[in-house]
Scaffold this motif. Structure first.
Motif, PDB file in Angstrom:
ATOM      1  N   GLN A  44       0.632  -1.209   0.082  1.00 15.78           N
ATOM      2  CA  GLN A  44      -0.215  -0.041  -0.009  1.00 15.78           C
ATOM      3  C   GLN A  44       0.669   1.253   0.081  1.00 15.78           C
ATOM      4  O   GLN A  44       0.221   2.321  -0.391  1.00 15.78           O
ATOM      5  N   PHE A  45       2.251   1.299   0.305  1.00 14.16           N
ATOM      6  CA  PHE A  45       3.024   2.394   0.215  1.00 14.16           C
ATOM      7  C   PHE A  45       3.312   2.748  -1.259  1.00 14.16           C
ATOM      8  O   PHE A  45       3.795   3.966  -1.528  1.00 14.16           O
ATOM      9  N   GLY A  46       3.054   1.864  -2.306  1.00 14.22           N
ATOM     10  CA  GLY A  46       3.109   2.241  -3.793  1.00 14.22           C
ATOM     11  C   GLY A  46       4.552   1.712  -4.158  1.00 14.22           C
ATOM     12  O   GLY A  46       4.828   2.555  -5.221  1.00 14.22           O
ATOM     13  N   PHE A  47       5.474   1.036  -3.631  1.00 19.77           N
ATOM     14  CA  PHE A  47       6.683   0.814  -4.062  1.00 19.77           C
ATOM     15  C   PHE A  47       6.695  -0.332  -4.960  1.00 19.77           C
ATOM     16  O   PHE A  47       5.609  -1.054  -4.977  1.00 19.77           O
ATOM     17  N   SER A  48       7.679  -0.527  -5.862  1.00 18.89           N
ATOM     18  CA  SER A  48       7.736  -1.636  -6.608  1.00 18.89           C
ATOM     19  C   SER A  48       7.796  -2.860  -6.049  1.00 18.89           C
ATOM     20  O   SER A  48       7.948  -2.935  -4.664  1.00 18.89           O
ATOM     21  N   GLU A  49       7.393  -4.349  -6.715  1.00 21.47           N
ATOM     22  CA  GLU A  49       7.584  -5.364  -5.853  1.00 21.47           C
ATOM     23  C   GLU A  49       8.876  -5.691  -5.246  1.00 21.47           C
ATOM     24  O   GLU A  49       8.888  -6.102  -4.095  1.00 21.47           O
ATOM     25  N   PRO A  50       9.827  -5.625  -6.060  1.00 19.16           N
ATOM     26  CA  PRO A  50      11.436  -5.813  -5.440  1.00 19.16           C
ATOM     27  C   PRO A  50      11.546  -5.007  -4.064  1.00 19.16           C
ATOM     28  O   PRO A  50      12.142  -5.256  -3.010  1.00 19.16           O
ATOM     29  N   MET A  51      11.012  -3.736  -4.145  1.00 19.28           N
ATOM     30  CA  MET A  51      11.122  -2.596  -2.888  1.00 19.28           C
ATOM     31  C   MET A  51      10.196  -2.888  -1.875  1.00 19.28           C
ATOM     32  O   MET A  51      10.634  -2.989  -0.711  1.00 19.28           O
ATOM     33  N   THR A  52       9.226  -3.522  -2.161  1.00 17.56           N
ATOM     34  CA  THR A  52       8.172  -4.086  -1.354  1.00 17.56           C
ATOM     35  C   THR A  52       8.778  -5.274  -0.516  1.00 17.56           C
ATOM     36  O   THR A  52       8.584  -5.379   0.900  1.00 17.56           O
ATOM     37  N   TYR A  53       9.106  -5.984  -1.168  1.00 18.81           N
ATOM     38  CA  TYR A  53       9.940  -7.300  -0.598  1.00 18.81           C
ATOM     39  C   TYR A  53      11.061  -6.931   0.562  1.00 18.81           C
ATOM     40  O   TYR A  53      11.205  -7.333   1.502  1.00 18.81           O
ATOM     41  N   TRP A  54      11.882  -5.936  -0.016  1.00 20.15           N
ATOM     42  CA  TRP A  54      12.892  -5.501   0.539  1.00 20.15           C
ATOM     43  C   TRP A  54      12.361  -4.628   1.923  1.00 20.15           C
ATOM     44  O   TRP A  54      13.058  -5.133   3.050  1.00 20.15           O
ATOM     45  N   ILE A  55      11.451  -4.131   1.732  1.00 21.41           N
ATOM     46  CA  ILE A  55      10.905  -3.471   3.041  1.00 21.41           C
ATOM     47  C   ILE A  55      10.458  -4.513   4.038  1.00 21.41           C
ATOM     48  O   ILE A  55      10.546  -4.296   5.111  1.00 21.41           O
ATOM     49  N   ILE A  56       9.537  -5.485   3.519  1.00 21.80           N
ATOM     50  CA  ILE A  56       9.260  -6.518   4.302  1.00 21.80           C
ATOM     51  C   ILE A  56      10.267  -7.131   4.957  1.00 21.80           C
ATOM     52  O   ILE A  56      10.254  -7.467   6.457  1.00 21.80           O
ATOM     53  N   SER A  57      11.190  -7.478   4.331  1.00 21.49           N
ATOM     54  CA  SER A  57      12.493  -8.175   4.805  1.00 21.49           C
ATOM     55  C   SER A  57      13.364  -7.461   5.738  1.00 21.49           C
ATOM     56  O   SER A  57      13.583  -7.940   7.026  1.00 21.49           O
TER      57      SER A  57
END
Length: 128
Positions: A44-57
């Protein structure tokens, strides 16, 4: 049985519960397996898939580290205040990203508020 749960035992139980909750929530739904709810809310932050995965990690690693820090420094009032602030911030973040997640099974309200109360208990026991 009356001496079984003295203040020392209670403090240790609270210490383990809070620390393991942070470690579990960092490892299982973020690092070992990205839970669909984690992915949805983070996306929901609107980042790309790789960036979203990085944020979750990164969030998972931070949660595991905080759990270990809490386990070691549970007597420190600032660690307890950080626990309270972090748990409240997570509730607010979920409310802002998608408030419906506050009312599902095992939601942030039913998991974070008890952990927050346990930190308040540690702070109270520390004063006495």
């Amino acid at each position: 049985m009356s001496g079984y749960m003295n203040d020392k035992n209670l403090v240790q139980l609270v210490r383990w519960v809070i620390a393991l909750a942070w470690v579990f929530h960092g490892l299982v739904p973020k690092l070992i397996y990205v839970a669909p709810a984690e992915w949805y809310l983070s996306s929901q932050f609107g980042f790309s898939e790789p960036m979203t995965y990085w944020i979750i990690s990164a969030a998972g690693i931070a949660e595991v580290c905080f759990g270990v820090l809490f386990f070691i420094m549970y007597r420190n009032k600032w660690v307890n205040y950080a626990n309270i602030a972090g748990l409240m911030a997570l509730i607010v973040m979920v409310a802002l990203l998608d408030w419906r997640y506050l009312f599902g099974a095992f939601n942030p309200l039913t998991t974070n508020i008890p952990l927050l109360v346990l930190s308040l208990l540690l702070l109270k026991v520390k004063k006495t």
